[in-house]
Design a protein around this motif. Structure first.
Motif, mmCIF file in Angstrom:
data_model
loop_
_atom_site.group_PDB
_atom_site.id
_atom_site.type_symbol
_atom_site.label_atom_id
_atom_site.label_comp_id
_atom_site.label_asym_id
_atom_site.label_seq_id
_atom_site.Cartn_x
_atom_site.Cartn_y
_atom_site.Cartn_z
ATOM 1 N N VAL A 43 0.932 -1.077 0.085
ATOM 2 C CA VAL A 43 -0.192 -0.104 0.072
ATOM 3 C C VAL A 43 1.006 1.147 -0.058
ATOM 4 C CG1 VAL A 43 -1.624 1.403 1.379
ATOM 5 C CG2 VAL A 43 -2.184 -0.900 1.270
ATOM 6 N N THR A 44 1.919 1.120 0.789
ATOM 7 C CA THR A 44 2.831 2.426 0.856
ATOM 8 C C THR A 44 3.518 2.759 -0.410
ATOM 9 O OG1 THR A 44 3.062 1.971 3.211
ATOM 10 C CG2 THR A 44 4.880 3.328 2.029
ATOM 11 N N GLU A 45 3.912 1.570 -1.155
ATOM 12 C CA GLU A 45 4.726 1.598 -2.346
ATOM 13 C C GLU A 45 3.870 2.013 -3.402
ATOM 14 O OE1 GLU A 45 8.076 -1.163 -4.289
ATOM 15 O OE2 GLU A 45 8.051 -0.783 -2.226
ATOM 16 N N LEU A 46 2.660 1.503 -3.393
ATOM 17 C CA LEU A 46 1.716 1.563 -4.772
ATOM 18 C C LEU A 46 0.608 2.645 -4.745
ATOM 19 C CD1 LEU A 46 1.990 -2.167 -5.870
ATOM 20 C CD2 LEU A 46 3.394 -0.168 -6.731
ATOM 21 N N THR A 47 0.372 3.050 -3.541
ATOM 22 C CA THR A 47 -0.581 4.185 -3.542
ATOM 23 C C THR A 47 -0.236 5.368 -4.493
ATOM 24 O OG1 THR A 47 -1.936 3.129 -1.484
ATOM 25 C CG2 THR A 47 -1.971 5.549 -1.907
ATOM 26 N N PRO A 48 0.782 6.104 -4.162
ATOM 27 C CA PRO A 48 1.279 7.108 -5.293
ATOM 28 C C PRO A 48 0.673 6.939 -6.855
ATOM 29 C CG PRO A 48 2.726 6.993 -3.561
ATOM 30 C CD PRO A 48 2.052 5.771 -3.328
ATOM 31 N N MET A 49 0.975 5.811 -7.124
ATOM 32 C CA MET A 49 0.660 5.529 -8.390
ATOM 33 C C MET A 49 -0.594 5.612 -8.818
ATOM 34 S SD MET A 49 1.336 1.898 -10.610
ATOM 35 C CE MET A 49 0.479 0.966 -9.729
ATOM 36 N N LEU A 50 -1.704 5.055 -7.628
ATOM 37 C CA LEU A 50 -3.022 5.045 -8.151
ATOM 38 C C LEU A 50 -3.538 6.307 -7.574
ATOM 39 C CD1 LEU A 50 -3.863 1.547 -6.167
ATOM 40 C CD2 LEU A 50 -3.444 2.251 -8.380
ATOM 41 N N TRP A 51 -3.073 7.048 -6.889
ATOM 42 C CA TRP A 51 -3.425 8.454 -6.507
ATOM 43 C C TRP A 51 -3.207 9.244 -7.933
ATOM 44 C CZ3 TRP A 51 -6.525 11.376 -3.811
ATOM 45 C CH2 TRP A 51 -6.179 12.790 -4.045
ATOM 46 N N HIS A 52 -2.082 9.240 -8.512
ATOM 47 C CA HIS A 52 -1.842 9.957 -9.845
ATOM 48 C C HIS A 52 -2.809 9.181 -11.004
ATOM 49 C CE1 HIS A 52 0.583 12.897 -8.230
ATOM 50 N NE2 HIS A 52 1.240 11.952 -7.383
ATOM 51 N N THR A 53 -2.861 8.195 -10.911
ATOM 52 C CA THR A 53 -3.967 7.357 -11.987
ATOM 53 C C THR A 53 -5.141 8.098 -11.817
ATOM 54 O OG1 THR A 53 -2.764 5.218 -11.863
ATOM 55 C CG2 THR A 53 -5.054 5.375 -12.698
ATOM 56 N N VAL A 54 -5.640 8.184 -10.524
ATOM 57 C CA VAL A 54 -7.337 8.760 -10.293
ATOM 58 C C VAL A 54 -7.286 10.072 -10.894
ATOM 59 C CG1 VAL A 54 -8.769 8.828 -8.725
ATOM 60 C CG2 VAL A 54 -7.938 6.741 -8.862
ATOM 61 N N ARG A 55 -6.370 10.950 -10.299
ATOM 62 C CA ARG A 55 -6.249 12.132 -10.266
ATOM 63 C C ARG A 55 -6.112 12.579 -11.787
ATOM 64 N NH1 ARG A 55 -8.044 15.939 -6.951
ATOM 65 N NH2 ARG A 55 -6.233 17.342 -6.776
ATOM 66 N N ALA A 56 -5.565 11.794 -12.379
ATOM 67 C CA ALA A 56 -5.261 12.161 -13.922
ATOM 68 C C ALA A 56 -6.684 11.942 -14.728
ATOM 69 C CB ALA A 56 -4.320 11.362 -14.413
ATOM 70 N N GLN A 57 -7.723 11.239 -13.999
ATOM 71 C CA GLN A 57 -8.978 11.145 -14.607
ATOM 72 C C GLN A 57 -9.843 12.008 -14.146
ATOM 73 O OE1 GLN A 57 -9.439 8.096 -16.482
ATOM 74 N NE2 GLN A 57 -7.392 7.817 -16.070
ATOM 75 N N GLY A 58 -9.181 13.301 -13.555
ATOM 76 C CA GLY A 58 -10.028 14.280 -13.393
ATOM 77 C C GLY A 58 -10.951 14.319 -12.077
ATOM 78 N N LEU A 59 -10.587 13.281 -11.264
ATOM 79 C CA LEU A 59 -11.303 13.114 -10.120
ATOM 80 C C LEU A 59 -11.127 14.276 -9.027
ATOM 81 C CD1 LEU A 59 -13.540 11.013 -10.446
ATOM 82 C CD2 LEU A 59 -12.169 9.715 -8.667
ATOM 83 N N GLY A 60 -11.971 14.624 -8.094
ATOM 84 C CA GLY A 60 -11.751 15.507 -7.149
ATOM 85 C C GLY A 60 -11.069 14.995 -5.910
ATOM 86 N N TYR A 61 -10.590 15.663 -5.147
ATOM 87 C CA TYR A 61 -9.678 15.476 -3.956
ATOM 88 C C TYR A 61 -10.196 14.250 -3.082
ATOM 89 C CZ TYR A 61 -5.974 16.359 -0.458
ATOM 90 O OH TYR A 61 -5.070 16.364 0.425
ATOM 91 N N GLU A 62 -11.808 14.237 -2.663
ATOM 92 C CA GLU A 62 -12.230 13.359 -1.673
ATOM 93 C C GLU A 62 -12.348 12.199 -2.630
ATOM 94 O OE1 GLU A 62 -12.617 13.940 1.290
ATOM 95 O OE2 GLU A 62 -11.695 15.960 1.499
ATOM 96 N N SER A 63 -13.146 12.164 -3.724
ATOM 97 C CA SER A 63 -13.734 11.129 -4.382
ATOM 98 C C SER A 63 -12.394 10.317 -4.696
ATOM 99 C CB SER A 63 -14.452 11.238 -5.427
ATOM 100 O OG SER A 63 -14.440 12.443 -6.062
ATOM 101 N N ALA A 64 -11.104 11.150 -5.074
ATOM 102 C CA ALA A 64 -10.006 10.236 -5.576
ATOM 103 C C ALA A 64 -9.507 9.547 -4.445
ATOM 104 C CB ALA A 64 -9.197 11.207 -6.125
ATOM 105 N N GLN A 65 -9.520 9.879 -3.212
ATOM 106 C CA GLN A 65 -9.037 9.148 -2.204
ATOM 107 C C GLN A 65 -9.967 7.913 -1.677
ATOM 108 O OE1 GLN A 65 -7.933 11.259 1.528
ATOM 109 N NE2 GLN A 65 -8.526 13.183 0.428
#
Lengths: 209, 158
Positions: A43-65
């Motif tokens: 989780v520690t290692e791969l969460t940043p990759m997922l965060w940026h995947t989701v944010r790059a889809q244009g999702l807001g701060y809360e729903s991205a989390q």
């Protein structure tokens, strides 16, 4: 990492990808045996990759989390269909992207009822210019990336957080098939290189920033 | 891993590696992973929950007076929704008033790092959990008979 004069963050570390791949394989195996610490490390290692995947889809701060968390919760349920680090990366990025898409669909339908959701949709990354202007070279990079196609922007942003041996898995998950001309990543980077070369603010001596 | 890459793109060139690393740093500066997210995920993954539904959350804008300390969060899945109102208590904890839809006399478990609290929803699907400590928590809806999980929420901060 020792003999090179001031290498950039991931330059001169050709073996690191291998180490990381083996490490990921080990973590995945241990996680699948139910070891908590291995899950925490994944989780520690791969969460940043997922965060940026989701944010790059244009999702807001809360729903991205929410979407990133859901992606992990789904993985725990489906873990046995994933047996290699490459498959793990592909599965995670694919799922995060699908969950992001669903979240956006929900937000859009909620938006029919009230305006609340509007704020949370497609909010592009704000550019704190004062931060960037202090560094012309980075500003040049940001501009150059912004001039690429959306596909390239998304791909490079996610790739920047993916373990190097699995860049292809990321491209696959983002549905950017590798054709005979070469991986889309290569083409995006080639374009970026040309754009940067034409920008005088891009420090030509990129090896010694 | 996959087919060979064509010659002109072979090898991740040094400059490309540098550019990608720079881009990663830039994205981390501009849009960092929210503080606490990794911890919330790790907490949520501790629970053995079988294959039950994962609810997705939507927080309503606070109704009422600014700073009035009431939040409403709705958690949805195809088969079940959970709505909770969270209000501060004088003791510095929170009171959670919730509704299940469709209504069902299920068990509603609130887990936090200190343990779990369980309430039973009434026939209208209402439940109350009082004096819940602030901080990390996750709600699990369980069948009244047998207790197997029916749905769970992502971990949230109260």
């Amino acid at each position: 990492m020792t003999s090179q004069p001031e290498p950039g963050p991931s330059v001169g570390t050709a073996d690191r990808g291998h180490e990381r791949r083996d490490r990921l394989a080990g973590l995945l195996a241990r996680a699948q045996e139910g070891e908590r610490a291995a899950w925490d490390a994944l989780v520690t290692e791969l969460t940043p990759m997922l965060w940026h995947t989701v944010r790059a889809q244009g999702l807001g701060y809360e729903s991205a989390q929410d979407v990133v968390q859901t992606t992990w919760l789904v993985l725990v349920r489906r873990q046995h269909s994933v047996s290699t680090p490459g498959a793990l990366i592909e599965w995670l990025v694919t799922t995060a992207r699908r969950e992001a898409w669903r979240a956006r669909a929900r937000e859009r339908s909620a938006d029919l009822l009230g305006e609340d959701a509007l704020e949370d949709v497609a909010d592009p990354v704000a550019l704190p210019e004062e931060l960037l202007l202090a560094d012309e070279r980075r500003l040049a990079l940001w501009r150059a990336v912004g001039s690429l196609s959306r596909r390239c922007q998304v791909l490079l942003r996610v790739v920047a957080f993916a373990p190097r041996p699995h860049y292809d898995a990321v491209a696959k998950a983002l549905e950017m098939p590798m054709g005979s001309i070469g991986p889309t990543r290569g083409r995006c980077l080639a374009k970026l290189r040309v754009t940067l070369a034409a920008d005088p603010s891009w420090n030509p001596d990129w090896r010694t920033p | 891993m996959s087919e060979e890459e064509p010659v002109e793109l072979t090898g991740f060139e040094l400059q490309d590696a540098f550019v990608v690393a720079e881009l990663g740093e830039l994205c981390s500066l501009l849009d960092p992973v929210p503080p606490g997210l990794v911890d919330r995920i790790a907490f949520a993954l501790e629970l053995e929950s079988g294959d039950c539904a994962i609810l997705s959350s939507r927080e309503e804008l606070t109704a009422g007076v600014r700073g009035g300390e009431t939040r409403t969060i709705t958690f949805d899945s195809a088969g079940l929704s959970v709505m909770i109102d969270i209000a501060g208590t004088p003791a510095g904890a929170v009171r959670v008033d919730g509704w299940l839809a469709p209504p069902g006399a299920h068990l509603v478990e609130l887990r936090n790092p200190h343990g779990t609290r369980t309430a039973r929803a009434d026939d209208d699907g209402r439940f109350v959990l009082d004096e819940v400590p602030r901080g990390l928590c996750q709600i699990v809806v369980r069948a009244a008979a047998g207790g197997e999980p029916l749905a769970l929420t992502p971990a949230i901060m109260l």
